[in-house]
Scaffold this motif. Structure first.
Motif, short mmCIF file in Angstrom:
data_model
loop_
_atom_site.label_atom_id
_atom_site.label_comp_id
_atom_site.label_asym_id
_atom_site.label_seq_id
_atom_site.Cartn_x
_atom_site.Cartn_y
_atom_site.Cartn_z
N ALA A 1 -6.31 -8.74 -1.31
CA ALA A 1 -6.49 -7.30 -1.41
C ALA A 1 -7.05 -6.92 -2.78
O ALA A 1 -6.69 -7.53 -3.78
CB ALA A 1 -5.16 -6.59 -1.18
N VAL A 2 -7.93 -5.93 -2.77
CA VAL A 2 -8.50 -5.40 -4.00
C VAL A 2 -8.24 -3.90 -4.03
O VAL A 2 -8.63 -3.19 -3.11
CB VAL A 2 -10.03 -5.67 -4.08
N ILE A 3 -7.59 -3.44 -5.07
CA ILE A 3 -7.34 -2.02 -5.23
C ILE A 3 -8.53 -1.41 -5.95
O ILE A 3 -8.94 -1.89 -7.01
CB ILE A 3 -6.06 -1.77 -6.05
N VAL A 4 -9.10 -0.37 -5.36
CA VAL A 4 -10.24 0.32 -5.95
C VAL A 4 -10.01 1.83 -5.90
O VAL A 4 -9.22 2.32 -5.10
CB VAL A 4 -11.57 -0.02 -5.22
N SER A 5 -10.73 2.52 -6.71
CA SER A 5 -10.71 3.98 -6.71
C SER A 5 -11.45 4.49 -5.48
O SER A 5 -12.34 3.82 -4.95
CB SER A 5 -11.41 4.49 -7.98
N GLU A 6 -11.12 5.68 -5.05
CA GLU A 6 -11.85 6.30 -3.93
C GLU A 6 -13.32 6.48 -4.27
O GLU A 6 -14.15 6.62 -3.39
CB GLU A 6 -11.23 7.65 -3.59
N ALA B 1 0.83 -1.21 0.00
CA ALA B 1 0.00 0.00 0.00
C ALA B 1 0.86 1.26 0.00
O ALA B 1 0.56 2.23 -0.71
CB ALA B 1 -0.93 -0.01 1.21
N GLU B 2 1.93 1.24 0.77
CA GLU B 2 2.85 2.39 0.80
C GLU B 2 3.51 2.60 -0.56
O GLU B 2 3.63 3.73 -1.03
CB GLU B 2 3.90 2.20 1.88
N LYS B 3 3.90 1.51 -1.23
CA LYS B 3 4.56 1.62 -2.53
C LYS B 3 3.66 2.20 -3.61
O LYS B 3 4.12 2.92 -4.49
CB LYS B 3 5.08 0.26 -2.98
N ILE B 4 2.37 1.87 -3.55
CA ILE B 4 1.46 2.36 -4.59
C ILE B 4 0.76 3.66 -4.18
O ILE B 4 -0.03 4.20 -4.94
CB ILE B 4 0.42 1.30 -5.01
N SER C 1 -5.86 4.41 1.86
CA SER C 1 -6.62 3.68 2.88
C SER C 1 -6.43 2.18 2.70
O SER C 1 -6.38 1.69 1.58
CB SER C 1 -8.10 4.03 2.76
N VAL C 2 -6.31 1.47 3.81
CA VAL C 2 -6.29 0.00 3.81
C VAL C 2 -7.36 -0.41 4.79
O VAL C 2 -7.21 -0.23 6.00
CB VAL C 2 -4.91 -0.56 4.22
N LEU D 1 -5.28 -6.39 8.39
CA LEU D 1 -4.35 -6.07 9.48
C LEU D 1 -3.14 -5.31 8.98
O LEU D 1 -2.54 -4.55 9.71
CB LEU D 1 -3.89 -7.36 10.16
N GLY D 2 -2.76 -5.55 7.74
CA GLY D 2 -1.56 -4.93 7.17
C GLY D 2 -0.40 -5.90 7.08
O GLY D 2 0.56 -5.67 6.37
#
Length: 70
Positions: free
Chosen positions: A57-62, A7-10, A14-15, A19-20
């Protein structure tokens, strides 16, 4: 790499729901998501798979329309 590092790299803002510390081991399409995978929704026609993918994990737009149970 764990989800927090990813998450930090991209530049994720928000996550949620994680848990991370979950490990990301591969990238898949949302329909083919498996535990350890990261995937994304770049088109509204794939939003219906958010609730059923097994991806970690799923990356989505805000501005994505997320299922209420997600």
């Amino acid at each position: 790499m764990n989800i927090k590092e990813f998450a930090e790299k991209i530049g994720a803002t928000s996550v949620e729901g994680l848990l991370g510390s979950e490990e990301i081991t591969c990238v898949t399409g949302i329909e083919d998501g498996v535990p350890g995978a990261v995937t994304f929704v770049g088109n509204a026609i794939y939003e219906r798979f958010i609730a059923t993918t097994q991806a970690t994990a799923v990356i989505v737009s805000e501005h994505q329309n997320l299922p209420s149970a997600w």
